[in-house]
Design a protein around this motif. Structure first.
Motif, mmCIF file in Angstrom:
data_model
loop_
_atom_site.group_PDB
_atom_site.id
_atom_site.type_symbol
_atom_site.label_atom_id
_atom_site.label_comp_id
_atom_site.label_asym_id
_atom_site.label_seq_id
_atom_site.Cartn_x
_atom_site.Cartn_y
_atom_site.Cartn_z
ATOM 1 N N MET A 273 0.835 -1.206 0.000
ATOM 2 C CA MET A 273 0.000 0.000 0.000
ATOM 3 C C MET A 273 0.872 1.260 0.000
ATOM 4 O O MET A 273 0.503 2.271 -0.590
ATOM 5 C CB MET A 273 -0.956 0.001 1.199
ATOM 6 N N THR A 274 2.029 1.190 0.633
ATOM 7 C CA THR A 274 2.954 2.329 0.629
ATOM 8 C C THR A 274 3.416 2.620 -0.792
ATOM 9 O O THR A 274 3.428 3.780 -1.228
ATOM 10 C CB THR A 274 4.157 2.047 1.546
ATOM 11 N N GLU A 275 3.776 1.568 -1.529
ATOM 12 C CA GLU A 275 4.207 1.745 -2.912
ATOM 13 C C GLU A 275 3.056 2.210 -3.798
ATOM 14 O O GLU A 275 3.241 3.037 -4.684
ATOM 15 C CB GLU A 275 4.797 0.443 -3.450
ATOM 16 N N LEU A 276 1.854 1.683 -3.556
ATOM 17 C CA LEU A 276 0.690 2.102 -4.329
ATOM 18 C C LEU A 276 0.392 3.573 -4.085
ATOM 19 O O LEU A 276 0.110 4.318 -5.025
ATOM 20 C CB LEU A 276 -0.527 1.243 -3.991
ATOM 21 N N ALA A 277 0.478 4.006 -2.840
ATOM 22 C CA ALA A 277 0.252 5.420 -2.521
ATOM 23 C C ALA A 277 1.253 6.297 -3.270
ATOM 24 O O ALA A 277 0.886 7.339 -3.825
ATOM 25 C CB ALA A 277 0.354 5.644 -1.017
#
Length: 89
Positions: free
Chosen positions: A45-49
Motif C-alpha cells: 500500500m505504501t508503494e501504491l500510494a
C-alpha cells in the motif's frame, strides 16, 4: 476502438492529475480490474500510494470509504470490486 481507448486514457490522466485522492484511486482500480472484478496491485500500500502520488494514510482512508459504501472488499493485498458502478463518477 481507438477513440474509446483515447477517451479511457484521457480520463485516466485527468484522474491522476486531479487532486482528489478518491478520483486517483477509483481510476486506478477501474483500470486494473480484471473480468472477475479482482485487482492485484502487485505492491504494498505504501508503494501504491507513491504511484498514485498520495499519502499512505489518505490511501487507507479512501479505501475504507469505498469499503463502507460496499464498492469493494479487501483481503491482504487482494482487492475485489463488488460494485464497479460505485467507482465511476
Amino acid at each position: 476502438y481507438l477513440s474509446g481507448r483515447i477517451r479511457f486514457l484521457s480520463d485516466k490522466i485527468d484522474a491522476l492529475i486531479e487532486g482528489s485522492g478518491e478520483r486517483k484511486l477509483t481510476a486506478y482500480l477501474l483500470g486494473q480490474m480484471d473480468a472477475d472484478g479482482r485487482v492485484d496491485p502487485g505492491c504494498s500500500m505504501t508503494e501504491l500510494a507513491a504511484r498514485l502520488n498520495m499519502g499512505r494514510a489518505s490511501l487507507y482512508r479512501e479505501m475504507q470509504k469505498l469499503e463502507e459504501r460496499g464498492a469493494l472488499t479487501r483481503s491482504g493485498r487482494a482487492i475485489l470490486i463488488q460494485k464497479p458502478e460505485l467507482l465511476r463518477h
